[in-house]
Design a protein around this motif. Sequence first.
Motif, PDB file in Angstrom:
ATOM      1  N   ASN A  52       1.063 -25.293  41.912  1.00  0.00           N
ATOM      2  CA  ASN A  52       1.532 -25.918  43.155  1.00  0.00           C
ATOM      3  C   ASN A  52       0.763 -25.385  44.352  1.00  0.00           C
ATOM      4  OD1 ASN A  52       3.376 -27.701  42.097  1.00  0.00           O
ATOM      5  ND2 ASN A  52       5.029 -26.198  42.078  1.00  0.00           N
ATOM      6  N   TRP A  53      -0.563 -25.325  44.223  1.00  0.00           N
ATOM      7  CA  TRP A  53      -1.421 -24.781  45.269  1.00  0.00           C
ATOM      8  C   TRP A  53      -2.707 -25.593  45.353  1.00  0.00           C
ATOM      9  CZ3 TRP A  53      -0.227 -21.175  48.769  1.00  0.00           C
ATOM     10  CH2 TRP A  53      -1.252 -20.570  49.503  1.00  0.00           C
ATOM     11  N   TYR A  54      -3.078 -26.007  46.548  1.00  0.00           N
ATOM     12  CA  TYR A  54      -4.362 -26.674  46.786  1.00  0.00           C
ATOM     13  C   TYR A  54      -5.288 -25.690  47.483  1.00  0.00           C
ATOM     14  CZ  TYR A  54      -3.025 -31.620  45.971  1.00  0.00           C
ATOM     15  OH  TYR A  54      -2.651 -32.819  45.431  1.00  0.00           O
ATOM     16  N   GLU A  55      -6.575 -25.749  47.147  1.00  0.00           N
ATOM     17  CA  GLU A  55      -7.569 -24.989  47.898  1.00  0.00           C
ATOM     18  C   GLU A  55      -8.894 -25.737  47.839  1.00  0.00           C
ATOM     19  OE1 GLU A  55      -9.111 -21.577  44.909  1.00  0.00           O
ATOM     20  OE2 GLU A  55      -7.050 -21.336  45.620  1.00  0.00           O
ATOM     21  N   GLY A  56      -9.628 -25.637  48.933  1.00  0.00           N
ATOM     22  CA  GLY A  56     -10.909 -26.325  48.991  1.00  0.00           C
ATOM     23  C   GLY A  56     -11.458 -26.330  50.401  1.00  0.00           C
ATOM     24  N   PHE A  59     -13.393 -33.667  62.704  1.00  0.00           N
ATOM     25  CA  PHE A  59     -14.293 -34.664  63.288  1.00  0.00           C
ATOM     26  C   PHE A  59     -14.190 -34.634  64.803  1.00  0.00           C
ATOM     27  CE2 PHE A  59     -13.012 -35.946  59.082  1.00  0.00           C
ATOM     28  CZ  PHE A  59     -14.207 -36.287  58.483  1.00  0.00           C
ATOM     29  N   SER A  60     -15.302 -34.933  65.470  1.00  0.00           N
ATOM     30  CA  SER A  60     -15.344 -34.890  66.924  1.00  0.00           C
ATOM     31  C   SER A  60     -16.125 -36.085  67.460  1.00  0.00           C
ATOM     32  CB  SER A  60     -16.016 -33.590  67.378  1.00  0.00           C
ATOM     33  OG  SER A  60     -16.333 -33.644  68.738  1.00  0.00           O
ATOM     34  N   GLN A  61     -15.629 -36.643  68.561  1.00  0.00           N
ATOM     35  CA  GLN A  61     -16.365 -37.724  69.227  1.00  0.00           C
ATOM     36  C   GLN A  61     -17.698 -37.222  69.772  1.00  0.00           C
ATOM     37  OE1 GLN A  61     -13.859 -39.422  72.235  1.00  0.00           O
ATOM     38  NE2 GLN A  61     -12.451 -40.328  70.760  1.00  0.00           N
ATOM     39  N   ALA A  62     -17.775 -35.938  70.102  1.00  0.00           N
ATOM     40  CA  ALA A  62     -19.011 -35.370  70.635  1.00  0.00           C
ATOM     41  C   ALA A  62     -20.091 -35.247  69.558  1.00  0.00           C
ATOM     42  CB  ALA A  62     -18.742 -33.993  71.247  1.00  0.00           C
ATOM     43  N   CYS A  63     -19.683 -35.208  68.290  1.00  0.00           N
ATOM     44  CA  CYS A  63     -20.624 -35.028  67.175  1.00  0.00           C
ATOM     45  C   CYS A  63     -20.347 -36.040  66.067  1.00  0.00           C
ATOM     46  CB  CYS A  63     -20.511 -33.634  66.581  1.00  0.00           C
ATOM     47  SG  CYS A  63     -20.477 -32.299  67.751  1.00  0.00           S
ATOM     48  N   PRO A  64     -20.383 -37.330  66.350  1.00  0.00           N
ATOM     49  CA  PRO A  64     -20.070 -38.293  65.282  1.00  0.00           C
ATOM     50  C   PRO A  64     -21.030 -38.136  64.109  1.00  0.00           C
ATOM     51  CG  PRO A  64     -20.941 -39.423  67.222  1.00  0.00           C
ATOM     52  CD  PRO A  64     -20.775 -37.979  67.580  1.00  0.00           C
ATOM     53  N   GLY A  65     -20.459 -38.184  62.906  1.00  0.00           N
ATOM     54  CA  GLY A  65     -21.279 -38.054  61.710  1.00  0.00           C
ATOM     55  C   GLY A  65     -21.630 -36.627  61.347  1.00  0.00           C
ATOM     56  N   GLN A  66     -21.138 -35.647  62.118  1.00  0.00           N
ATOM     57  CA  GLN A  66     -21.417 -34.234  61.844  1.00  0.00           C
ATOM     58  C   GLN A  66     -20.115 -33.432  61.794  1.00  0.00           C
ATOM     59  OE1 GLN A  66     -24.227 -32.606  64.639  1.00  0.00           O
ATOM     60  NE2 GLN A  66     -25.455 -34.460  64.657  1.00  0.00           N
ATOM     61  N   PRO A  67     -19.273 -33.682  60.796  1.00  0.00           N
ATOM     62  CA  PRO A  67     -18.002 -32.947  60.756  1.00  0.00           C
ATOM     63  C   PRO A  67     -18.223 -31.458  60.491  1.00  0.00           C
ATOM     64  CG  PRO A  67     -18.320 -34.168  58.732  1.00  0.00           C
ATOM     65  CD  PRO A  67     -19.434 -34.576  59.670  1.00  0.00           C
ATOM     66  N   GLN A  68     -17.344 -30.660  61.045  1.00  0.00           N
ATOM     67  CA  GLN A  68     -17.358 -29.224  60.785  1.00  0.00           C
ATOM     68  C   GLN A  68     -16.555 -28.991  59.507  1.00  0.00           C
ATOM     69  OE1 GLN A  68     -15.558 -26.889  63.874  1.00  0.00           O
ATOM     70  NE2 GLN A  68     -15.972 -24.958  62.841  1.00  0.00           N
ATOM     71  N   VAL A  69     -17.138 -28.264  58.553  1.00  0.00           N
ATOM     72  CA  VAL A  69     -16.500 -28.004  57.258  1.00  0.00           C
ATOM     73  C   VAL A  69     -15.961 -26.578  57.250  1.00  0.00           C
ATOM     74  CG1 VAL A  69     -16.889 -27.913  54.765  1.00  0.00           C
ATOM     75  CG2 VAL A  69     -18.077 -29.628  56.137  1.00  0.00           C
ATOM     76  N   TYR A  70     -14.738 -26.404  56.751  1.00  0.00           N
ATOM     77  CA  TYR A  70     -14.125 -25.077  56.701  1.00  0.00           C
ATOM     78  C   TYR A  70     -13.169 -24.990  55.508  1.00  0.00           C
ATOM     79  CZ  TYR A  70     -10.149 -27.366  59.000  1.00  0.00           C
ATOM     80  OH  TYR A  70      -9.109 -28.188  59.308  1.00  0.00           O
ATOM     81  N   SER A  71     -12.867 -23.775  55.083  1.00  0.00           N
ATOM     82  CA  SER A  71     -12.004 -23.543  53.921  1.00  0.00           C
ATOM     83  C   SER A  71     -10.532 -23.667  54.303  1.00  0.00           C
ATOM     84  CB  SER A  71     -12.240 -22.153  53.340  1.00  0.00           C
ATOM     85  OG  SER A  71     -13.552 -22.052  52.853  1.00  0.00           O
ATOM     86  N   VAL A  72      -9.754 -24.276  53.392  1.00  0.00           N
ATOM     87  CA  VAL A  72      -8.307 -24.400  53.570  1.00  0.00           C
ATOM     88  C   VAL A  72      -7.618 -24.133  52.239  1.00  0.00           C
ATOM     89  CG1 VAL A  72      -8.405 -26.036  55.497  1.00  0.00           C
ATOM     90  CG2 VAL A  72      -8.361 -26.898  53.159  1.00  0.00           C
ATOM     91  N   ALA A  73      -6.356 -23.771  52.319  1.00  0.00           N
ATOM     92  CA  ALA A  73      -5.547 -23.563  51.118  1.00  0.00           C
ATOM     93  C   ALA A  73      -4.082 -23.641  51.518  1.00  0.00           C
ATOM     94  CB  ALA A  73      -5.849 -22.210  50.494  1.00  0.00           C
ATOM     95  N   GLY A  74      -3.241 -23.992  50.537  1.00  0.00           N
ATOM     96  CA  GLY A  74      -1.817 -24.003  50.808  1.00  0.00           C
ATOM     97  C   GLY A  74      -1.009 -24.644  49.702  1.00  0.00           C
ATOM     98  N   GLN A  97       4.757 -33.286  49.444  1.00  0.00           N
ATOM     99  CA  GLN A  97       4.091 -32.808  50.652  1.00  0.00           C
ATOM    100  C   GLN A  97       3.147 -31.665  50.293  1.00  0.00           C
ATOM    101  OE1 GLN A  97       6.178 -30.758  54.111  1.00  0.00           O
ATOM    102  NE2 GLN A  97       5.804 -32.821  54.916  1.00  0.00           N
ATOM    103  N   VAL A  98       1.965 -31.699  50.898  1.00  0.00           N
ATOM    104  CA  VAL A  98       0.969 -30.644  50.741  1.00  0.00           C
ATOM    105  C   VAL A  98       0.674 -30.104  52.136  1.00  0.00           C
ATOM    106  CG1 VAL A  98      -1.366 -30.073  49.971  1.00  0.00           C
ATOM    107  CG2 VAL A  98      -0.063 -31.830  48.755  1.00  0.00           C
ATOM    108  N   THR A  99       0.749 -28.790  52.304  1.00  0.00           N
ATOM    109  CA  THR A  99       0.458 -28.149  53.588  1.00  0.00           C
ATOM    110  C   THR A  99      -0.636 -27.114  53.363  1.00  0.00           C
ATOM    111  OG1 THR A  99       2.743 -28.451  54.298  1.00  0.00           O
ATOM    112  CG2 THR A  99       1.418 -26.869  55.533  1.00  0.00           C
ATOM    113  N   MET A 100      -1.771 -27.326  53.998  1.00  0.00           N
ATOM    114  CA  MET A 100      -2.892 -26.385  53.880  1.00  0.00           C
ATOM    115  C   MET A 100      -3.285 -25.907  55.264  1.00  0.00           C
ATOM    116  SD  MET A 100      -5.302 -28.301  51.101  1.00  0.00           S
ATOM    117  CE  MET A 100      -5.082 -29.971  51.712  1.00  0.00           C
ATOM    118  N   SER A 101      -3.809 -24.698  55.323  1.00  0.00           N
ATOM    119  CA  SER A 101      -4.314 -24.202  56.600  1.00  0.00           C
ATOM    120  C   SER A 101      -5.598 -23.418  56.372  1.00  0.00           C
ATOM    121  CB  SER A 101      -3.264 -23.345  57.313  1.00  0.00           C
ATOM    122  OG  SER A 101      -2.943 -22.216  56.542  1.00  0.00           O
ATOM    123  N   GLY A 102      -6.346 -23.286  57.450  1.00  0.00           N
ATOM    124  CA  GLY A 102      -7.597 -22.546  57.400  1.00  0.00           C
ATOM    125  C   GLY A 102      -8.084 -22.239  58.797  1.00  0.00           C
ATOM    126  N   ARG A 103      -8.920 -21.229  58.904  1.00  0.00           N
ATOM    127  CA  ARG A 103      -9.485 -20.837  60.193  1.00  0.00           C
ATOM    128  C   ARG A 103     -10.885 -21.418  60.333  1.00  0.00           C
ATOM    129  NH1 ARG A 103      -7.200 -17.000  63.100  1.00  0.00           N
ATOM    130  NH2 ARG A 103      -9.117 -15.920  63.663  1.00  0.00           N
TER     131      ARG A 103
END
Length: 147
Positions: A83-87, A92-107, A115-121
């Motif tokens: 019962n855990w997701y991670e990945g 996404f930002s209007q200032a950088c369309p097509g260049q999403p910032q990728v970051y780690s999340v888990a929860g 319901q799935v709740t994940m968070s990351g810094r």
Amino acid sequence: MHFTRLLKVVAACAMLLPAGAITAALGSTEARADSCWSHNGSLMRLKAQGNRRWFLYEAPRPVLREAGVATGTLLFEGVKRGNWYEGTARVFSQACPGQPQVYSVAGPVRADQLQVTMSGRRNVNRQCHPTDRVTTDTLVFTYSHRC
């Protein structure tokens, strides 16, 4: 009515129902792998293959469309372990369309699987460039319906 005949009638009726309708009618609350979920004002599609999971935009909210997000855009990819997701998630930002910032999340996945709740810094960006600030994002996906 004979019990055997009653079983045949029930079985015949069950064949006319959509897949999963009987378990839904009997109270099963587990969400299906190809299903729609709500997230932050957008409709998402959950895809699964084995323990691999993907959340893709099905109907992004308007501000995300302005940032280049369309139907099928990937928001999360990762794995489900118990019962855990991670990945990894994307912001996404209007200032950088097509260049999403990728970051780690888990929860966790809620006990009823709806319901799935994940968070990351992640870094806070300004005009597509990292600043010295870090923020914690929380992503909440709530089961909506079978897509």
